[in-house]
Motif scaffolding. Sequence first.
Motif, PDB file in Angstrom:
ATOM      1  N   ASN A   1     -52.132  18.959 -17.982  1.00 25.69           N
ATOM      2  CA  ASN A   1     -52.151  19.284 -19.411  1.00 25.69           C
ATOM      3  C   ASN A   1     -52.143  20.795 -19.664  1.00 25.69           C
ATOM      4  OD1 ASN A   1     -52.402  16.549 -19.639  1.00 25.69           O
ATOM      5  ND2 ASN A   1     -54.460  16.559 -20.507  1.00 25.69           N
ATOM      6  N   LEU A   2     -52.143  21.587 -18.603  1.00 27.60           N
ATOM      7  CA  LEU A   2     -52.244  23.039 -18.754  1.00 27.60           C
ATOM      8  C   LEU A   2     -50.866  23.705 -18.853  1.00 27.60           C
ATOM      9  CD1 LEU A   2     -55.077  23.984 -16.230  1.00 27.60           C
ATOM     10  CD2 LEU A   2     -55.270  23.348 -18.647  1.00 27.60           C
ATOM     11  N   TYR A   3     -50.816  24.734 -19.685  1.00 31.57           N
ATOM     12  CA  TYR A   3     -49.626  25.572 -19.816  1.00 31.57           C
ATOM     13  C   TYR A   3     -50.070  27.032 -19.807  1.00 31.57           C
ATOM     14  CZ  TYR A   3     -46.980  21.469 -21.411  1.00 31.57           C
ATOM     15  OH  TYR A   3     -46.367  20.236 -21.504  1.00 31.57           O
ATOM     16  N   THR A   4     -49.237  27.866 -19.223  1.00 29.84           N
ATOM     17  CA  THR A   4     -49.489  29.315 -19.277  1.00 29.84           C
ATOM     18  C   THR A   4     -48.306  29.982 -19.959  1.00 29.84           C
ATOM     19  OG1 THR A   4     -48.474  29.694 -17.102  1.00 29.84           O
ATOM     20  CG2 THR A   4     -50.853  29.274 -17.157  1.00 29.84           C
ATOM     21  N   THR A   5     -48.518  31.217 -20.369  1.00 28.72           N
ATOM     22  CA  THR A   5     -47.433  31.998 -20.955  1.00 28.72           C
ATOM     23  C   THR A   5     -47.701  33.468 -20.683  1.00 28.72           C
ATOM     24  OG1 THR A   5     -46.082  32.313 -22.955  1.00 28.72           O
ATOM     25  CG2 THR A   5     -48.478  32.281 -23.258  1.00 28.72           C
TER      26      THR A   5
ATOM     27  N   LEU B   1     -52.718  36.822 -30.522  1.00 26.86           N
ATOM     28  CA  LEU B   1     -52.582  36.217 -31.844  1.00 26.86           C
ATOM     29  C   LEU B   1     -51.143  35.830 -32.157  1.00 26.86           C
ATOM     30  CD1 LEU B   1     -54.979  38.424 -34.024  1.00 26.86           C
ATOM     31  CD2 LEU B   1     -55.482  36.330 -32.745  1.00 26.86           C
ATOM     32  N   ARG B   2     -50.183  36.567 -31.592  1.00 29.44           N
ATOM     33  CA  ARG B   2     -48.789  36.225 -31.886  1.00 29.44           C
ATOM     34  C   ARG B   2     -48.419  34.872 -31.290  1.00 29.44           C
ATOM     35  NH1 ARG B   2     -43.041  39.124 -30.226  1.00 29.44           N
ATOM     36  NH2 ARG B   2     -41.772  37.828 -31.618  1.00 29.44           N
ATOM     37  N   ASP B   3     -48.894  34.588 -30.092  1.00 25.72           N
ATOM     38  CA  ASP B   3     -48.634  33.272 -29.496  1.00 25.72           C
ATOM     39  C   ASP B   3     -49.192  32.165 -30.378  1.00 25.72           C
ATOM     40  OD1 ASP B   3     -47.261  34.160 -27.241  1.00 25.72           O
ATOM     41  OD2 ASP B   3     -49.075  34.355 -26.040  1.00 25.72           O
ATOM     42  N   LEU B   4     -50.416  32.378 -30.865  1.00 31.44           N
ATOM     43  CA  LEU B   4     -51.031  31.380 -31.741  1.00 31.44           C
ATOM     44  C   LEU B   4     -50.228  31.225 -33.029  1.00 31.44           C
ATOM     45  CD1 LEU B   4     -53.342  29.451 -32.511  1.00 31.44           C
ATOM     46  CD2 LEU B   4     -54.600  31.441 -33.375  1.00 31.44           C
TER      47      LEU B   4
ATOM     48  N   VAL C   1     -53.409  22.330 -23.159  1.00 31.95           N
ATOM     49  CA  VAL C   1     -54.142  23.574 -23.348  1.00 31.95           C
ATOM     50  C   VAL C   1     -53.216  24.729 -22.990  1.00 31.95           C
ATOM     51  CG1 VAL C   1     -56.148  24.945 -22.686  1.00 31.95           C
ATOM     52  CG2 VAL C   1     -56.309  22.437 -22.740  1.00 31.95           C
ATOM     53  N   LEU C   2     -53.090  25.700 -23.885  1.00 32.58           N
ATOM     54  CA  LEU C   2     -52.230  26.867 -23.660  1.00 32.58           C
ATOM     55  C   LEU C   2     -53.086  28.094 -23.378  1.00 32.58           C
ATOM     56  CD1 LEU C   2     -49.456  28.339 -23.766  1.00 32.58           C
ATOM     57  CD2 LEU C   2     -49.859  28.640 -26.243  1.00 32.58           C
ATOM     58  N   PHE C   3     -52.859  28.721 -22.231  1.00 30.53           N
ATOM     59  CA  PHE C   3     -53.547  29.968 -21.884  1.00 30.53           C
ATOM     60  C   PHE C   3     -52.607  31.138 -22.166  1.00 30.53           C
ATOM     61  CE2 PHE C   3     -56.206  27.046 -19.549  1.00 30.53           C
ATOM     62  CZ  PHE C   3     -57.465  27.622 -19.634  1.00 30.53           C
ATOM     63  N   THR C   4     -53.007  31.974 -23.119  1.00 28.55           N
ATOM     64  CA  THR C   4     -52.159  33.095 -23.525  1.00 28.55           C
ATOM     65  C   THR C   4     -52.521  34.392 -22.807  1.00 28.55           C
ATOM     66  OG1 THR C   4     -53.623  33.765 -25.359  1.00 28.55           O
ATOM     67  CG2 THR C   4     -51.970  32.065 -25.824  1.00 28.55           C
ATOM     68  N   THR C   5     -53.728  34.464 -22.248  1.00 29.40           N
ATOM     69  CA  THR C   5     -54.153  35.674 -21.539  1.00 29.40           C
ATOM     70  C   THR C   5     -55.125  35.264 -20.440  1.00 29.40           C
ATOM     71  OG1 THR C   5     -56.025  36.093 -23.023  1.00 29.40           O
ATOM     72  CG2 THR C   5     -53.932  37.130 -23.608  1.00 29.40           C
TER      73      THR C   5
ATOM     74  N   GLU D   1     -41.849  30.663 -21.109  1.00 26.35           N
ATOM     75  CA  GLU D   1     -41.289  32.012 -21.137  1.00 26.35           C
ATOM     76  C   GLU D   1     -40.896  32.392 -22.565  1.00 26.35           C
ATOM     77  OE1 GLU D   1     -41.036  34.288 -18.942  1.00 26.35           O
ATOM     78  OE2 GLU D   1     -41.221  33.336 -16.984  1.00 26.35           O
ATOM     79  N   GLY D   2     -40.910  33.684 -22.840  1.00 22.04           N
ATOM     80  CA  GLY D   2     -40.417  34.178 -24.108  1.00 22.04           C
ATOM     81  C   GLY D   2     -39.060  34.826 -23.921  1.00 22.04           C
ATOM     82  N   ASP D   3     -38.321  35.009 -25.018  1.00 19.11           N
ATOM     83  CA  ASP D   3     -37.046  35.719 -24.898  1.00 19.11           C
ATOM     84  C   ASP D   3     -37.308  37.220 -24.924  1.00 19.11           C
ATOM     85  OD1 ASP D   3     -37.447  36.526 -27.553  1.00 19.11           O
ATOM     86  OD2 ASP D   3     -36.002  35.081 -28.380  1.00 19.11           O
ATOM     87  N   GLU D   4     -36.268  38.012 -24.973  1.00 17.10           N
ATOM     88  CA  GLU D   4     -36.419  39.465 -24.907  1.00 17.10           C
ATOM     89  C   GLU D   4     -37.212  40.032 -26.082  1.00 17.10           C
ATOM     90  OE1 GLU D   4     -32.686  41.581 -25.444  1.00 17.10           O
ATOM     91  OE2 GLU D   4     -31.797  39.780 -26.314  1.00 17.10           O
ATOM     92  N   HIS D   5     -37.327  39.263 -27.157  1.00 17.03           N
ATOM     93  CA  HIS D   5     -38.073  39.711 -28.330  1.00 17.03           C
ATOM     94  C   HIS D   5     -39.465  39.082 -28.406  1.00 17.03           C
ATOM     95  CE1 HIS D   5     -34.362  41.536 -29.675  1.00 17.03           C
ATOM     96  NE2 HIS D   5     -33.745  40.361 -29.642  1.00 17.03           N
ATOM     97  N   GLY D   6     -39.833  38.324 -27.380  1.00 15.80           N
ATOM     98  CA  GLY D   6     -41.147  37.706 -27.363  1.00 15.80           C
ATOM     99  C   GLY D   6     -41.238  36.398 -28.112  1.00 15.80           C
ATOM    100  N   ASN D   7     -40.103  35.863 -28.558  1.00 23.57           N
ATOM    101  CA  ASN D   7     -40.105  34.579 -29.252  1.00 23.57           C
ATOM    102  C   ASN D   7     -40.187  33.453 -28.226  1.00 23.57           C
ATOM    103  OD1 ASN D   7     -39.737  35.761 -31.860  1.00 23.57           O
ATOM    104  ND2 ASN D   7     -37.586  36.089 -31.319  1.00 23.57           N
ATOM    105  N   LYS D   8     -40.985  32.445 -28.525  1.00 19.97           N
ATOM    106  CA  LYS D   8     -41.225  31.361 -27.570  1.00 19.97           C
ATOM    107  C   LYS D   8     -40.989  30.004 -28.211  1.00 19.97           C
ATOM    108  CE  LYS D   8     -44.549  34.243 -25.121  1.00 19.97           C
ATOM    109  NZ  LYS D   8     -45.957  34.467 -24.713  1.00 19.97           N
ATOM    110  N   ASP D   9     -40.456  29.106 -27.418  1.00 21.48           N
ATOM    111  CA  ASP D   9     -40.224  27.728 -27.853  1.00 21.48           C
ATOM    112  C   ASP D   9     -41.313  26.852 -27.249  1.00 21.48           C
ATOM    113  OD1 ASP D   9     -39.383  25.227 -28.506  1.00 21.48           O
ATOM    114  OD2 ASP D   9     -37.437  25.347 -27.481  1.00 21.48           O
ATOM    115  N   PHE D  10     -42.233  26.399 -28.100  1.00 14.38           N
ATOM    116  CA  PHE D  10     -43.359  25.596 -27.638  1.00 14.38           C
ATOM    117  C   PHE D  10     -43.096  24.089 -27.707  1.00 14.38           C
ATOM    118  CE2 PHE D  10     -45.643  29.587 -28.782  1.00 14.38           C
ATOM    119  CZ  PHE D  10     -46.188  29.846 -27.523  1.00 14.38           C
ATOM    120  N   THR D  11     -41.830  23.710 -27.779  1.00 18.87           N
ATOM    121  CA  THR D  11     -41.481  22.286 -27.865  1.00 18.87           C
ATOM    122  C   THR D  11     -42.123  21.445 -26.757  1.00 18.87           C
ATOM    123  OG1 THR D  11     -39.393  22.767 -28.993  1.00 18.87           O
ATOM    124  CG2 THR D  11     -39.577  20.632 -27.885  1.00 18.87           C
ATOM    125  N   PRO D  12     -42.113  21.907 -25.485  1.00 21.98           N
ATOM    126  CA  PRO D  12     -42.734  21.077 -24.433  1.00 21.98           C
ATOM    127  C   PRO D  12     -44.213  20.774 -24.699  1.00 21.98           C
ATOM    128  CG  PRO D  12     -41.388  22.796 -23.450  1.00 21.98           C
ATOM    129  CD  PRO D  12     -41.471  23.107 -24.912  1.00 21.98           C
TER     130      PRO D  12
END
Length: 523
Positions: free
Chosen positions: A290-294, A213-216, A273-277, A306-317
Amino acid sequence: MSDMFCFQCQQTAGNQGCIKTGVCGKQPSTANLQDELVAELIRLAQTALDNGKMSHETDDLLMDGLFTTLTNVNFSDSAIKAFTERVVKMREALGGGNIPVISLWEGDTDIVSLRSTLLFGLKGMAAYAHHSRNLGLRDDEVSGWFYKGLTEINKKHTVQEWLELIMEFGRINFKCMQMLDTANTEAYGTPVPTKVNTDIKKGPFIVVSGHDLRDLAQLLAQTEGKGINIYTHSEMLPAHGYPGLKKYPHLAGNFGTAWQSQQKEFEDIPAPVLFTTNCLMPWRKSYKDNLYTTSVVGYEDIKHIEGDEHGNKDFTPIIEHALRLGGYEHDRSMSGINGGHILTTGFAHGTVLANADKVIEAVKSGAVKHIFLVGGCDGAHPGRNYYTEFVKQTPMDSLILTLACGKYRFNDIDLGEINGLPRILDMGQCNDAYSAIKVAAALAEAFGCGINELPLTLVLSWYEQKAVCILLTLLSLGIKGIYLGPTFPAFISEGVARVLTEQFGLQPITAPQQDLDAILGRR
């Protein structure tokens, strides 16, 4: 000597084991690298325990490493090798040597079965602990059990000792699910009943699959005001019920059905499409780019966020990709497998217990004579049509609680209401089995009886290891008479199956009408 051996999912070849290539698409090299990773995780756990050097860093390596080896999470050999190197480096930094590790899949049949059951349960719990940690919640007892469980896997035990370990694990996983429930509701509020459209609006959009849910939430915040609609997919559907997520008007609906239909439903999709798990399948050429993973999800040559050390992610791409593709030119009509266009979710324990008086009165008055929990993992096995037919054939004076992606077999069917309550109540993701347990416990207290004395029957489908850890939790809580399908797990030996049947009444599904007649005492 086989090229690989894997029997951790329900669709394993011949219901015995994949030995050439995985039915899921996993290659022998990947399967063997995952086994090597598990061995290194055992060594790390033992080293950390021996040297008293457990930490959040080692906790995270254990849970993320186990999660990486769960079915349909990571097919990237390079990513698995890189993670294994991190684990080895940490072990060496803690002063650990190359500890001997037992051969996981060899030995006495019942012992291998019990060892595998505990390992697969740990993999499932790792996913839940991972999501909870991403939202800032940890529990020392849960974290500590990853060390204990992994080291116990590397020891010799009697059948009884294995059973005791597995039951202890089940109780710990209940605590883990409770922790994740708290993390989700503290972050995004208590889910409320919400109708979700399955039709797709014209214009740019992004599909988000998985469970995190945090990724979303981060993606919703970053796309706000950009003219991009966000659609959930598969187990992300329950996100629509959380006030902290549904407040975004561009969380527009749900795309497609369960995970196993993605190769057909993503064909030529004009959106990323983003796959979070887990639940990533081998891609097809028409949508690969069109696929992305995290997070721990991975596939060779698929773009990774990738996320930073705190789990923050830049979804700009992903955002730029969505704008570039532009989405569908016209509104697109999509439906569930039974033709419905509206799905309802948000009936977690907070909502159901808020209406407990209504449910209790319905049972007391006879308006509700039975409650079925029909849920779990979906998959492509033909026998899974059982769950659709079972729900269709339930009597009109029954309620159906459901959770996880197994609900896509029937959640677009309108079965009507009883005293204002929909007959199908979607409680959420697989981890929301916690909600079902909470509701059952509350009903048992209200009626002054045990859970097993309630007019309640659990009819579960399983596919991967999160379903395994949930089943072990239910058994550890003493819940009996569970129907399980579409097949019994291949890793459950005949001897272990006999024990589970005798002690807990666990039984394989047969035919919908036959099982309903047995449950309801009809002849």
